[in-house]
Design a protein around this motif. Structure first.
Motif, PDB file in Angstrom:
ATOM      1  N   SER A 161     -34.237 -10.447  65.895  1.00  0.00           N
ATOM      2  CA  SER A 161     -34.904  -9.172  66.204  1.00  0.00           C
ATOM      3  C   SER A 161     -35.297  -9.857  64.225  1.00  0.00           C
ATOM      4  O   SER A 161     -34.645 -11.070  63.958  1.00  0.00           O
ATOM      5  CB  SER A 161     -33.603  -8.281  65.431  1.00  0.00           C
ATOM      6  OG  SER A 161     -32.412  -9.062  64.820  1.00  0.00           O
ATOM      7  N   ALA A 162     -35.680  -9.313  63.776  1.00  0.00           N
ATOM      8  CA  ALA A 162     -36.048  -9.146  62.173  1.00  0.00           C
ATOM      9  C   ALA A 162     -35.553  -9.649  61.872  1.00  0.00           C
ATOM     10  O   ALA A 162     -35.092 -10.637  60.209  1.00  0.00           O
ATOM     11  CB  ALA A 162     -37.548  -8.355  61.429  1.00  0.00           C
ATOM     12  N   ARG A 163     -34.250  -9.141  61.131  1.00  0.00           N
ATOM     13  CA  ARG A 163     -32.584  -9.510  60.050  1.00  0.00           C
ATOM     14  C   ARG A 163     -31.714  -9.069  60.913  1.00  0.00           C
ATOM     15  O   ARG A 163     -31.781  -8.258  61.917  1.00  0.00           O
ATOM     16  CB  ARG A 163     -33.270  -8.392  59.150  1.00  0.00           C
ATOM     17  CG  ARG A 163     -33.041  -6.980  59.777  1.00  0.00           C
ATOM     18  CD  ARG A 163     -32.943  -6.021  58.519  1.00  0.00           C
ATOM     19  NE  ARG A 163     -32.556  -4.947  58.795  1.00  0.00           N
ATOM     20  CZ  ARG A 163     -32.106  -4.170  59.114  1.00  0.00           C
ATOM     21  NH1 ARG A 163     -31.108  -4.627  59.510  1.00  0.00           N
ATOM     22  NH2 ARG A 163     -31.910  -2.465  59.258  1.00  0.00           N
TER      23      ARG A 163
ATOM     24  N   SER B  73     -26.690  -4.851  60.022  1.00  0.00           N
ATOM     25  CA  SER B  73     -25.912  -4.277  58.868  1.00  0.00           C
ATOM     26  C   SER B  73     -24.982  -3.183  59.525  1.00  0.00           C
ATOM     27  O   SER B  73     -25.299  -2.495  60.310  1.00  0.00           O
ATOM     28  CB  SER B  73     -26.569  -4.177  57.910  1.00  0.00           C
ATOM     29  OG  SER B  73     -26.727  -2.636  58.074  1.00  0.00           O
TER      30      SER B  73
ATOM     31  N   GLU C 134     -23.923  -9.110  60.133  1.00  0.00           N
ATOM     32  CA  GLU C 134     -23.641  -9.110  58.925  1.00  0.00           C
ATOM     33  C   GLU C 134     -22.681  -8.046  58.792  1.00  0.00           C
ATOM     34  O   GLU C 134     -22.740  -6.995  58.516  1.00  0.00           O
ATOM     35  CB  GLU C 134     -24.937  -8.871  57.686  1.00  0.00           C
ATOM     36  CG  GLU C 134     -25.939 -10.713  57.642  1.00  0.00           C
ATOM     37  CD  GLU C 134     -26.204 -10.189  56.512  1.00  0.00           C
ATOM     38  OE1 GLU C 134     -26.494  -9.567  55.305  1.00  0.00           O
ATOM     39  OE2 GLU C 134     -26.923 -11.651  56.543  1.00  0.00           O
TER      40      GLU C 134
END
Length: 332
Positions: A6-8, A11, A40
């Motif tokens: 994934s792009a990031r 969260s 994260e």
């Protein structure tokens, strides 16, 4: 979502009132998600001002939070978490509203039985022994936790100097205390200590004992006095908590029957888990269901005064719940 790029990272906010036994349920589930997909984790601890703490959840608003609470509302639109995992009564007024506040961005997971506003959570990860049902309920044996074989192995070297020289079999004893369903009287604690001492001596082994915050002082004192002459370590609460080291180095684990969390955590090690009886205060149907489940899986047996060994497939219920979270997020 599992295993895909994934792009990031995902969260995740882990939300609780900060008590270790409560926070570790949400954090354990978040860490299990993180082991399956890049993520994260941010830990958020909240408390309500004492004037409002006992209000029904439906009446509480963020303005009633204590100044010591971490910020959990009104971030910039792109800063809402993808996944909110919360545990405990204190979090319910926020968990039930976070989806609306985030404009639907945040997937909301509540562990334990919330007993309020159940349809407002995307997923409830509940202990099977609670008997909760619903389309958004995912049942597991026990509660989510942070114990895995890898995790306790990583923590073990910090305690190796003190534990590694101890003779086998090494017996980890996890003692709880008074609750709504059970008590640990001084007399009962003395009897348990004598049985444990006899078993350890007969096996030529050693003891690793830790008490919980709920253990009555009189019970703690009598058990310490009767077990202190055995080879081993009775943790007095000072220094780093050696629980993970105890679980890693143990050949046997003895757990009092009052704590669903301790029993499920111990059963995740794959080591024989012996259940120590407590003094019942009321009907323990919920605990009986949990212990029946653990026994059927081959993880636990009642402590009979001996240190018999057996094997079973370690429980990985937190991991199973994490997969369910990711699957539900992917199909939302």
């Amino acid at each position: 979502m599992e295993g895909t790029a994934s792009a990031r990272p995902l969260s995740i906010w882990v939300v609780s009132d900060g008590r270790a036994g409560i926070e570790n349920q949400a954090l354990g589930l978040a860490e299990a998600v993180q082991r399956l997909t890049p993520a994260e984790i941010v830990v958020k601890r909240i408390q309500w001002r004492s004037l409002f703490d006992r209000l029904p959840s439906s009446l509480k608003t963020p303005s009633m939070l204590a100044s010591t609470s971490d910020a959990v509302t009104a971030p910039p639109p792109d800063m809402w978490p993808d996944l909110w995992i919360a545990t405990g009564r204190a979090t319910l007024p926020l968990s039930a509203r976070i989806k609306a506040w985030s404009g639907g961005r945040t997937f909301v997971v509540q562990t334990q039985d919330p007993r309020w506003a159940k349809p407002r959570y995307d997923l409830i990860v509940a202990p099977a022994h609670d008997g909760l049902s619903g389309d958004n309920v995912f049942e597991i044996t026990g509660s989510p936790h942070r114990i895995t074989p890898d995790r306790i192995a990583e923590a073990a070297p910090a305690f190796a100097d003190r534990i590694a020289p101890l003779p086998h079999p090494r017996v980890a004893v996890l003692v709880g205390g008074r609750s709504k369903a059970f008590d640990l009287t001084e007399a009962h604690a003395a009897d348990l200590a004598d049985q444990i001492a006899d078993a350890v001596r007969a096996a030529g082994g050693s003891l690793m004992l830790t008490f919980s915050r709920r253990t009555p002082e009189a019970a703690k004192a009598v058990m310490t006095a009767r077990l202190s002459d055995l080879p081993g370590w009775i943790w007095d609460g000072t220094g780093d908590n050696p629980l993970f080291g105890f679980l890693h180095f143990a050949d046997h684990i003895l757990v009092t029957e009052d704590s669903a969390n301790m029993a499920a955590e111990a059963a995740s090690t794959g080591k024989p888990v012996h259940i120590l009886p407590m003094v019942p205060l009321k009907s323990g149907d919920k605990f009986a269901r949990l212990h029946d489940d653990l026994a059927e899986r081959g993880a636990t047996r009642p402590f009979d005064g001996t240190l018999e060994s057996w094997t079973y497939e370690p429980l990985a219920e937190t991991e199973r719940a994490a997969r369910a979270v990711l699957e539900a997020m992917g199909t939302r």
